[in-house]
Structures are given as structure tokens and as C-alpha cells.
Design an enzyme around this catalytic site. Structure first.
Site, short mmCIF file in Angstrom:
data_model
loop_
_atom_site.label_atom_id
_atom_site.label_comp_id
_atom_site.label_asym_id
_atom_site.label_seq_id
_atom_site.Cartn_x
_atom_site.Cartn_y
_atom_site.Cartn_z
N LYS A 60 0.82 -1.22 0.00
CA LYS A 60 0.00 0.00 0.00
C LYS A 60 0.85 1.27 0.00
CE LYS A 60 -4.06 -2.19 1.82
NZ LYS A 60 -5.21 -2.19 2.69
N GLU A 69 -2.60 7.18 7.83
CA GLU A 69 -3.37 8.08 6.96
C GLU A 69 -4.53 8.66 7.74
OE1 GLU A 69 -4.41 5.53 3.60
OE2 GLU A 69 -6.34 5.10 4.49
N HIS A 90 -14.60 -3.83 8.70
CA HIS A 90 -13.93 -3.45 7.45
C HIS A 90 -14.12 -4.48 6.34
CE1 HIS A 90 -12.28 -0.24 9.76
NE2 HIS A 90 -11.54 -1.03 10.50
N ARG A 105 -7.31 -8.25 -9.09
CA ARG A 105 -7.96 -9.56 -9.30
C ARG A 105 -9.45 -9.32 -9.50
NH1 ARG A 105 -10.73 -9.46 -4.45
NH2 ARG A 105 -9.55 -8.59 -2.73
P1 ADP Z 1 -13.28 -8.18 -1.76
O1 ADP Z 1 -14.07 -8.88 -0.73
O2 ADP Z 1 -13.68 -6.79 -1.95
O3 ADP Z 1 -13.12 -8.92 -3.04
P2 ADP Z 1 -11.30 -8.55 0.20
O4 ADP Z 1 -10.13 -7.66 0.48
O5 ADP Z 1 -12.35 -8.66 1.24
O6 ADP Z 1 -11.85 -8.04 -1.16
O7 ADP Z 1 -10.70 -9.99 -0.12
C1 ADP Z 1 -11.40 -11.05 -0.78
C2 ADP Z 1 -10.88 -12.37 -0.29
O8 ADP Z 1 -9.47 -12.41 -0.30
C3 ADP Z 1 -11.31 -12.63 1.13
O9 ADP Z 1 -11.58 -14.00 1.26
C4 ADP Z 1 -10.09 -12.22 1.94
O10 ADP Z 1 -10.05 -12.91 3.16
C5 ADP Z 1 -8.96 -12.59 1.01
N1 ADP Z 1 -7.78 -11.71 1.13
C6 ADP Z 1 -7.68 -10.42 0.76
N2 ADP Z 1 -6.45 -9.95 0.94
C7 ADP Z 1 -5.72 -10.96 1.46
C8 ADP Z 1 -4.36 -11.11 1.85
N3 ADP Z 1 -3.48 -10.12 1.76
N4 ADP Z 1 -3.97 -12.29 2.33
C9 ADP Z 1 -4.84 -13.30 2.42
N5 ADP Z 1 -6.13 -13.23 2.04
C10 ADP Z 1 -6.57 -12.09 1.57
P1 ADP Z 2 -8.17 -3.93 2.94
O1 ADP Z 2 -6.96 -4.13 2.10
O2 ADP Z 2 -8.12 -4.68 4.20
O3 ADP Z 2 -9.42 -4.13 2.13
P2 ADP Z 2 -8.67 -1.05 2.74
O4 ADP Z 2 -7.58 -0.04 2.72
O5 ADP Z 2 -9.32 -1.35 1.45
O6 ADP Z 2 -8.11 -2.39 3.39
O7 ADP Z 2 -9.76 -0.59 3.81
C1 ADP Z 2 -10.84 -1.43 4.18
C2 ADP Z 2 -11.95 -0.60 4.80
O8 ADP Z 2 -11.48 0.11 5.97
C3 ADP Z 2 -12.50 0.49 3.91
O9 ADP Z 2 -13.48 0.00 3.04
C4 ADP Z 2 -13.06 1.47 4.93
O10 ADP Z 2 -14.29 1.03 5.45
C5 ADP Z 2 -12.05 1.42 6.05
N1 ADP Z 2 -11.00 2.44 5.87
C6 ADP Z 2 -9.76 2.24 5.39
N2 ADP Z 2 -9.05 3.38 5.37
C7 ADP Z 2 -9.85 4.36 5.83
C8 ADP Z 2 -9.69 5.79 6.06
N3 ADP Z 2 -8.56 6.41 5.81
N4 ADP Z 2 -10.76 6.48 6.57
C9 ADP Z 2 -11.91 5.83 6.85
N5 ADP Z 2 -12.12 4.52 6.66
C10 ADP Z 2 -11.11 3.76 6.17
#
Ligand code: ADP
Ligand code: ADP
Ligand code: MG
Length: 503
Positions: A116, A200, A235, A292
Site C-alpha cells: 500500500k 493516513e 472493514h 484480481r
Molecule cells: P473483496 O471482498 O472486496 O473482493 P477482500 O479484500 O475482502 O476483497 O478480499 C477477498 C478475499 O481475499 C477474502 O476471502 C479475503 O479474506 C482474502 N484476502 C484479501 N487480501 C488478502 C491477503 N493479503 N492475504 C490473504 N487473504 C486475503
Molecule cells: P483492505 O486491504 O483490508 O481491504 P482497505 O484499505 O481497502 O483495506 O480498507 C478497508 C476498509 O477500511 C474500507 O473500506 C473502509 O471502510 C475502512 N477504511 C480504510 N481506510 C480508511 C480511512 N482512511 N478512513 C476511513 N475509513 C477507512
């Protein structure tokens, strides 16, 4: 040309990918672990290869085993689905070396976006707005305190390698900074093997809005509009919809352009998602890119009329995108809910076990992407998602009404599921009116409780009313001997308590 695809995944997404392969005349290869011998994705594939013990780090995450199965089956491409190896740069690179097409981006794009901090730097250089904060890992607490003074509380401490809502801490008080940084660091180290964290600004009243993009290997890139994913628990997304109820045409255009710029900054090829955090005034900031297919991709497929897996395969084949940005339109409204084997009324405790009976809803505007069947035992080793219910309507109102019907008609016994909870969301006025942000679940906890314990006072009234009815019935039965001499039992009357109060 791709003729045979190995799907390096399991469950609903493996089947989802295979469906499109079948439509394209492409043979499908499944892989499965010990726990997945009876999984439907194995039965659905043209052929299947056993890859080891149940824990994913001994099967679905072992690159050598997947590659071996690909060679044994003669597959010329691998689709990674989501989760598991889908965002693993080493895996993408390895496929390339082995002469197997990886249906996804190259290692450079995955690496740049997967970290990130690197992603933030790359976005700043590309002119994409990012959340105010640091662009280097936090080295010491002194520095962290200085940064917080600059951008102001509250802030988020986030793992650079984070994903799936892990490795994140909200800090509202300066004195919590030390403990939050160390907690985020140790969680990140345990989950991702990398303890780099950054800070952040926490965006107030945050909305999670993401853009789907498609890019071919010839430099063409389009976006397929937004998905609103602000209904979240810890989250993690619970409900997703498109279009977003808060979006305007002007901001949509701008965000779409920035999403395309973000993808182009890493020479992206394939399907990807640019996530933004958006405030109430529609100021938006890049959050991260998922390199993905996304869990919630079906809502975009329905509203834009594009099969995203088919596009992924065509792009992998080296074909040019067959449409331009101006050819794409949003039509109607789609909503997805994620159905989990968990007990929403007992702190969302996982509820693995045997599904005794499942009857899925059908009819106009319903798509149900799942993999379980009556008699199937949900393994405890993986994500407990059972299925995704997706509905389409000509507008948001129709889509919500349809989702209510779908959830009401969905029968699944044997394990607890999140269906009743999702159904309650569809009735919460803030959701129905489209006025919600990522605090929705927390802010409306009372409305999301089951009917019975919503209001204890109401329960008292119900009990008193039922008791009064009971006394009445006693009197009546005494004065009217022709009532078979029997009074209604108090249990029967209590059983009627709902009709008593609703009258
Ligand atoms: P979305 O649900 O929006 O597609 P998520 O970040 O919730 O994205 O991830 C989707 C799937 O991938 C979930 O099953 C989550 O647990 C898994 N996942 C996401 N990032 C990682 C990571 N860095 N390591 C392992 N599993 C991950
Ligand atoms: P991940 O890789 O685990 O999906 P993200 O950076 O996409 O992490 O953040 C997941 C969720 O956490 C976001 O959808 C939001 O709800 C919350 N979040 C992350 N960063 C912020 C922020 N700077 N301010 C407010 N909410 C946040
Ligand atoms: Mg995310």
C-alpha cells in the site's frame, strides 16, 4: 488461444469461472484439498486434481502443487479467482516461466499495488488523489506523533501489506498511538509476514466506493462504473450495490478517469478494482487497488452487461477490448449480499457443519452464485461464505423489493446463516433511503437485532397483554361451558403475542 483452464481456487468462485469457460468452449480443471473431496466445484469441472491436506497452506496456497496439476492436466492457463494466490506476484511470475498463461496481471502490477505504501507513492505520481498521510513506513513513535500533529486525529494506522480488513487500527486519542502502532505491526507481521505500517487520515463519514476497470495488453483501459460497498462489518463488505445511491454524474466521470489513470500507472492488464474512500461531500481518495476479480463483481456484470471472466480470458489471450468507454452504460440497479455460515445473533460465530436442506430462490432478476447442496458439510478450513445472492431491478426500489423476496424464499437448514440479518438490513430506513456510510452496521445495531429482543419494554407489554388475555379466556371458559370446558393455555396465548401486539 486458451483451450484449457485450471482454476486455482475452490467454492463459489471456482464454479463461477468454470461457467464462463464452458460457455466459451474451454475445458476446465479443478484442484481440491482433502476437505474438498465432496465440493461441487470438483464435480462441476471436466477433470479434477487432488493437491493435498485441508489447510490452505498445504494445498491451495502451494504454488508447486498447482503448477504440477496444471502440467499434468495440460492446462494452458490458470485462473486464480480471489483470495489464495490471486494477488501473489511470485505465482504470476512462476506461471509465466512455466509457459502457462496467468489470467491476471503481471508481477510488477501486483507488487506495486499489493504494497500500500508503494501504491500510494505511485498514485501521487499519477495525479490520483490519495488519503492525506505518510508515504514511508513509520520508523519510530516520535515520527508517528509528528505526523498525527500535522494531519490531525483521528487517523488510521495501516499495514502496508494489509488485506481483508486486517492490520488496521483507528486512533482517536494521541495517547493510544503507541499501542495502536505496535498492535498493527504485530498483526501485520503475523498475517502478512511484513510489519511495515503507515498512517493516513481517518475520513469522517466514510463511504467505500470502488471502480471496476478492464485493461488489455495493448494499452486500452476502460472503467465499468462504481460499486458502493459501505455496508461493512469489521472493514469487510456485507452488502454491495451499483449504482451508488450517493453518486452524481459529474463525480462518476471524474472518479472513472482517475481509476483508469491508476491502472495505467502500473501498465495494468486484466480486470481490477480501484477502491476509493469518499466523504459526504463526494471528496474521494484512492484507498487501494485489488489486482484480481472481486467478490462483488456480479453486480457490475449485470448493470453493465459484461461478463468479466470472459473479458479476463480474452485479455489473457491477447485480444483487444472490443468496446470503448463511451459504449458502456449503467442499466438498472443491482445488489449483492454475502451469505455466510455464521450466527448473526451470536456475535457472528462461525457455524460450520452439514447443510440438511437447501432451497434456493428463483425467478426474474435473481442470480445465486454458490456451491453448496443438501447434505454438504461446510469445511472449517476456509472462508465460511456459502453463496452470494445478487438481484437486479429496473431501479433501486425494485432491486430492494426483489432482494427481500429472494431472502424470504431462501431456505437453508442445518447451519446458521447470515440470511435473517441481511433481510433486516433491507428494511432499515437508512438503507432503504440510501443514506448510509461505513458506520451503518454500528449505527443501526438496534434495528439490526432480531425481532424478539429489539425492545424489552415491548416484550413486557406483550407479556402483560398475553396474561390479560389468558385471564379473560379463563373467565370466558367459566361463563361459557359450551367452550368444551377448556381455556386456551397461556403458551398458546404467548405464541400469539405477535398478532396481539400488531392488531
Ligand atoms: P473483496 O471482498 O472486496 O473482493 P477482500 O479484500 O475482502 O476483497 O478480499 C477477498 C478475499 O481475499 C477474502 O476471502 C479475503 O479474506 C482474502 N484476502 C484479501 N487480501 C488478502 C491477503 N493479503 N492475504 C490473504 N487473504 C486475503
Ligand atoms: P483492505 O486491504 O483490508 O481491504 P482497505 O484499505 O481497502 O483495506 O480498507 C478497508 C476498509 O477500511 C474500507 O473500506 C473502509 O471502510 C475502512 N477504511 C480504510 N481506510 C480508511 C480511512 N482512511 N478512513 C476511513 N475509513 C477507512
Ligand atoms: Mg480493500
Amino acid at each position: 488461444m486458451i483451450k484449457k483452464v485450471l482454476i486455482a481456487n475452490r467454492g463459489e468462485i471456482a464454479i463461477r469461472v468454470m461457467r464462463t469457460c464452458k460457455e466459451m468452449g474451454i475445458s476446465t480443471v479443478a484442484v481440491y484439498s482433502e476437505a474438498d473431496r465432496t465440493s461441487r466445484h470438483v464435480q462441476y469441472a471436466d477433470e479434477a486434481y487432488f493437491i493435498g491436506p485441508s489447510p490452505s497452506n498445504e494445498s491451495y496456497l502451494v504454488i508447486d502443487k498447482i503448477i504440477e496439476a496444471a502440467h499434468a492436466s495440460g492446462a494452458d492457463a490458470i485462473h486464480p479467482g480471489y483470495g489464495f494466490l490471486s494477488e501473489n506476484a511470485v505465482f504470476s511470475e512462476r506461471c509465466k516461466k512455466e509457459g502457462i498463461e496467468f489470467i491476471g496481471p503481471d508481477a510488477f502490477a501486483i507488487n506495486t499495488m499489493g504494497d500500500k505504501i508503494t501504491a500510494r507513492k505511485t498514485m501521487i505520481a499519477a495525479g490520483v488523489p490519495v488519503v492525506p498521510g505518510t508515504t514511508e513506513p513509520i520508523q519510530d513513535i516520535k515520527e508517528a506523533v509528528k505526523v498525527i500533529k500535522e494531519i490531525g486525529l483521528p487517523v488510521m494506522v495501516k499495514a502496508s501489506a494489509g488485506g481483508g480488513g486486517k492490520g488496521m487500527r483507528l486512533v482517536t486519542k494521541e495517547e493510544d498511538i503507541v499501542s495502536s502502532v505496535s498492535a498493527a505491526k504485530s498483526e501485520a507481521l503475523a498475517a502478512f509476514g511484513d510489519d511495515a505500517v503507515y498512517i493516513e487520515k481517518y475520513i469522517n463519514s466514510p463511504h467505500h466506493i470502488e471502480f471496476q476497470i478492464l485493461a488489455d495488453k495493448h494499452g486500452n483501459c476502460v472503467h465499468l462504473f462504481e460499486r458502493e460497498c459501505s455496508v461493512q462489518r469489521r472493514h469487510q463488505k456485507v452488502v454491495e450495490e451499483t449504482p451508488s445511491p450517493i453518486m452524481t454524474e459529474k463525480v462518476r466521470k471524474e472518479m472513472g478517469k482517475h481509476a483508469v489513470a491508476a491502472a495505467k500507472a502500473v501498465n495494468y492488464a486484466g480486470a481490477g478494482t480501484i477502491e476509493f474512500i469518499v466523504d459526504d461531500d463526494l471528496n474521494y481518495y484512492f484507498l487501494e487497488m485489488n489486482t484480481r476479480l472481486q467478490v462483488e463483481h456480479p453486480i457490475t456484470e449485470w448493470v453493465v452487461g459484461v461478463d468479466l471472466v470472459k473479458q479476463q480470458i480474452k485479455i489473457a489471450n491477447g485480444e483487444k477490448l472490443s468496446f470503448k468507454q463511451e459504449d458502456l452504460k449503467q442499466n438498472g440497479h443491482a445488489i449483492e449480499v454475502r451469505i455466510y455460515a455464521e450466527d448473526p445473533d451470536n456475535n457472528f460465530m462461525p457455524s460450520p457443519g452439514k447443510i440438511r436442506y437447501i432451497d434456493e430462490p428463483l425467478g426474474l432478476g435473481i442470480r445465486h452464485d454458490g456451491y453448496v447442496y443438501s447434505g454438504y458439510e461446510i469445511p472449517m478450513f476456509y472462508d465460511p461464505m456459502i453463496s452470494k445472492m445478487i438481484v437486479w431491478g429496473k431501479d433501486r426500489e425494485e432491486a430492494i423489493a426483489r432482494m427481500r423476496r429472494a431472502l424470504d424464499a431462501y431456505t437453508l437448514t442445518g447451519v446458521k446463516t447470515s440470511i435473517p440479518y441481511l433481510r433486516r438490513i433491507m428494511d432499515v430506513p437508512a438503507f432503504v433511503e440510501g443514506r448510509y456510510n461505513t458506520h451503518f452496521v454500528q449505527d443501526h445495531a438496534g434495528e439490526l437485532k432480531p425481532e424478539e429482543d429489539k425492545d424489552e419494554q415491548l416484550q413486557d407489554i406483550i407479556a402483560i397483554t398475553a396474561f390479560a388475555d389468558y385471564l379473560d379466556s379463563l373467565k370466558q371458559s367459566q361463563s361459557k361451558p359450551d367452550n368444551n370446558g377448556k381455556a386456551l393455555s397461556p403458551w398458546k396465548l404467548f405464541g400469539r403475542k405477535k398478532s396481539v401486539i400488531r392488531l
